[in-house]
Scaffold this active site. Structure first.
Site, PDB file in Angstrom:
ATOM      1  CG  ASP A 229      -3.255 -15.760 -69.055  1.00  0.00           C
ATOM      2  OD1 ASP A 229      -2.441 -16.504 -68.463  1.00  0.00           O
ATOM      3  OD2 ASP A 229      -3.699 -16.017 -70.193  1.00  0.00           O
TER       4      ASP A 229
ATOM      5  CB  SER B 210      -9.680 -19.415 -70.196  1.00  0.00           C
ATOM      6  OG  SER B 210      -8.791 -19.079 -71.231  1.00  0.00           O
TER       7      SER B 210
ATOM      8  NE  ARG C 194      -1.356 -23.676 -65.943  1.00  0.00           N
ATOM      9  CZ  ARG C 194      -1.143 -22.373 -66.013  1.00  0.00           C
ATOM     10  NH1 ARG C 194      -0.222 -21.822 -65.259  1.00  0.00           N
ATOM     11  NH2 ARG C 194      -1.863 -21.626 -66.832  1.00  0.00           N
TER      12      ARG C 194
ATOM     13  N   GLY D  75       3.533 -16.845 -66.170  1.00  0.00           N
ATOM     14  CA  GLY D  75       4.589 -17.707 -66.711  1.00  0.00           C
ATOM     15  C   GLY D  75       5.447 -16.952 -67.717  1.00  0.00           C
ATOM     16  NE  ARG D  76       1.811 -15.820 -71.766  1.00  0.00           N
ATOM     17  CZ  ARG D  76       0.605 -15.410 -72.133  1.00  0.00           C
ATOM     18  NH1 ARG D  76       0.456 -14.692 -73.228  1.00  0.00           N
ATOM     19  NH2 ARG D  76      -0.447 -15.725 -71.405  1.00  0.00           N
TER      20      ARG D  76
ATOM     21  NE  ARG E 208      -6.888 -14.669 -70.852  1.00  0.00           N
ATOM     22  CZ  ARG E 208      -7.207 -15.944 -70.878  1.00  0.00           C
ATOM     23  NH1 ARG E 208      -8.454 -16.297 -71.072  1.00  0.00           N
ATOM     24  NH2 ARG E 208      -6.294 -16.875 -70.713  1.00  0.00           N
TER      25      ARG E 208
ATOM     26  CB  SER F 137      -9.066 -22.593 -64.612  1.00  0.00           C
ATOM     27  OG  SER F 137      -8.064 -23.362 -65.245  1.00  0.00           O
TER      28      SER F 137
ATOM     29  CD  GLU G   2     -19.577  -3.386 -72.843  1.00  0.00           C
ATOM     30  OE1 GLU G   2     -18.681  -3.328 -73.705  1.00  0.00           O
ATOM     31  OE2 GLU G   2     -20.797  -3.385 -73.105  1.00  0.00           O
TER      32      GLU G   2
ATOM     33  CD  GLU H  66     -10.913 -25.828 -67.745  1.00  0.00           C
ATOM     34  OE1 GLU H  66     -10.723 -24.906 -66.902  1.00  0.00           O
ATOM     35  OE2 GLU H  66     -12.045 -26.155 -68.142  1.00  0.00           O
ATOM     36  CG  ASN H  67      -5.079 -23.144 -64.273  1.00  0.00           C
ATOM     37  OD1 ASN H  67      -5.568 -22.149 -63.730  1.00  0.00           O
ATOM     38  ND2 ASN H  67      -4.641 -23.098 -65.539  1.00  0.00           N
TER      39      ASN H  67
HETATM   40  C1  IPE Z   1      -6.972 -18.720 -67.276  1.00  0.00           C
HETATM   41  O1  IPE Z   1      -5.626 -18.684 -67.614  1.00  0.00           O
HETATM   42  C2  IPE Z   1      -7.165 -19.191 -65.881  1.00  0.00           C
HETATM   43  C3  IPE Z   1      -6.688 -18.293 -64.821  1.00  0.00           C
HETATM   44  C4  IPE Z   1      -6.231 -17.084 -64.972  1.00  0.00           C
HETATM   45  C5  IPE Z   1      -6.778 -18.836 -63.492  1.00  0.00           C
HETATM   46  P1  IPE Z   1      -4.929 -19.894 -68.398  1.00  0.00           P
HETATM   47  O2  IPE Z   1      -3.547 -19.475 -68.656  1.00  0.00           O
HETATM   48  O3  IPE Z   1      -5.127 -21.156 -67.667  1.00  0.00           O
HETATM   49  O4  IPE Z   1      -5.782 -19.946 -69.749  1.00  0.00           O
HETATM   50  P2  IPE Z   1      -5.469 -20.549 -71.176  1.00  0.00           P
HETATM   51  O5  IPE Z   1      -5.010 -21.959 -70.961  1.00  0.00           O
HETATM   52  O6  IPE Z   1      -4.389 -19.726 -71.788  1.00  0.00           O
HETATM   53  O7  IPE Z   1      -6.734 -20.440 -71.937  1.00  0.00           O
HETATM   54  C1  IPE Z   2      -1.880 -17.000 -64.890  1.00  0.00           C
HETATM   55  O1  IPE Z   2      -0.620 -17.039 -65.449  1.00  0.00           O
HETATM   56  C2  IPE Z   2      -1.951 -17.744 -63.575  1.00  0.00           C
HETATM   57  C3  IPE Z   2      -2.724 -18.988 -63.633  1.00  0.00           C
HETATM   58  C4  IPE Z   2      -3.359 -19.453 -64.668  1.00  0.00           C
HETATM   59  C5  IPE Z   2      -2.776 -19.771 -62.411  1.00  0.00           C
HETATM   60  P1  IPE Z   2      -0.119 -18.272 -66.329  1.00  0.00           P
HETATM   61  O2  IPE Z   2       0.582 -19.239 -65.444  1.00  0.00           O
HETATM   62  O3  IPE Z   2      -1.234 -18.841 -67.139  1.00  0.00           O
HETATM   63  O4  IPE Z   2       0.929 -17.545 -67.260  1.00  0.00           O
HETATM   64  P2  IPE Z   2       1.230 -17.841 -68.800  1.00  0.00           P
HETATM   65  O5  IPE Z   2      -0.079 -17.784 -69.539  1.00  0.00           O
HETATM   66  O6  IPE Z   2       1.851 -19.203 -68.869  1.00  0.00           O
HETATM   67  O7  IPE Z   2       2.157 -16.750 -69.198  1.00  0.00           O
HETATM   68 MG    MG Z   3      -1.926 -18.458 -69.001  1.00  0.00          MG
END
Ligand code: IPE
Ligand code: IPE
Ligand code: MG
Length: 235
Positions: free
Chosen positions: A16, A189, A67, A19-20, A181, A61, A200, A63-64
């Site tokens: 994770d 998630s 986006r 994006g940030r 994580r 995921s 763990e 849920e992704n």
């Molecule tokens: C979890 O990350 C899913 C993956 C790393 C593929 P997300 O960024 O989608 O999770 P949330 O939305 O912050 O819980």
């Molecule tokens: C994890 O990074 C990659 C996926 C969930 C596909 P994010 O895209 O969730 O990055 P943040 O959480 O927005 O920083």
């Molecule tokens: Mg994320």
């Protein structure tokens, strides 16, 4: 890590923070995902070198899909390119690759590449790399229940934990010992819900594209200091 440190057999990672990371560097979110793919290479190499048996990576995921299409499309493209580009390297390192998730709802071109990679690397005897795409823990449990219902006339009831696990998409893979994580979020998630009953957890603020072998080593060190009791009392 020292050679006598207790090593997890199965490590899973919720990758994770792409994006940030991009935002921090004044880049587009999709550039963060590209850099994230570099970190995947590093983590895979490190896990194989260290002697970890199974490395599971949560790449996309269920849920992704919520986006913007611009991002989900780029992620699928990146996954396809990565799989194709990395296969020779995975062969060189004797790594067997499995993909888990609702794969049959992916675009046929994507599914085809994944199947090709599983077939090519299927005979490798080193580490198993499991990449979760279009996966959710609730999906996994539900698809197991649906398979069970289909088999129901011939089913031995009551069903045992072991028998139920046999219907999950991860059948044959030991439950994760350690879940890492990145990015400071402290939640599951909807990753492997059933399988992580006694895993763990290790959370780090490092954003996934910055996660290097040294960070992985620190996580393994932390794991080696954990006392796993599984509900029992210490001997
Ligand atoms: C979890 O990350 C899913 C993956 C790393 C593929 P997300 O960024 O989608 O999770 P949330 O939305 O912050 O819980
Ligand atoms: C994890 O990074 C990659 C996926 C969930 C596909 P994010 O895209 O969730 O990055 P943040 O959480 O927005 O920083
Ligand atoms: Mg994320």
């Amino acid at each position: 890590m020292h050679s006598q440190d207790k090593l997890p057999d199965h490590v899973c990672i919720i990758m994770d923070g792409n994006g940030r990371w991009a935002l921090k560097h004044g880049l587009e979110r999709n550039d963060g995902h590209k850099m994230g793919a570099e970190a995947v290479r590093d983590a895979t190499e490190f896990a194989a070198e260290t002697g970890i048996g199974y490395l599971s990576l949560f790449a996309f995921s269920e849920e992704n899909w919520g986006r913007p299409e611009q991002e989900t499309g780029a992620l699928m493209q990146l996954i396809m390119e990565y799989v194709e580009k990395e296969t020779p390297n995975l062969m060189k390192n004797n790594i067997r690759v499995l993909f888990k998730g609702d794969l049959y709802h992916l675009r046929p071109q994507v599914l085809e590449r994944l199947e090709q990679c599983m077939q090519t690397t299927g005979g490798n005897t080193g580490m198993t790399l499991i990449i979760f795409i279009n996966y959710s823990g609730k999906w996994d449990i539900l698809q197991a229940v649906n398979k069970l219902l289909e088999a129901s006339p011939n089913l031995q009831t009551p069903i045992s934990y072991e028998a139920f696990s046999g219907y999950l998409s991860t059948t044959g893979i030991p439950d994760p010992d350690l879940m890492i994580r990145t990015s400071g979020e402290e939640r599951i998630s909807n990753f492997m819900l059933w399988q992580m009953a006694y895993t763990e957890f290790y959370f780090t603020p490092v954003l996934w594209p910055d996660f290097r072998k040294s960070d992985f080593r620190v996580a393994l060190k932390a794991y080696s200091n954990r006392k796993r009791r599984f509900g029992k009392i210490e001997e």
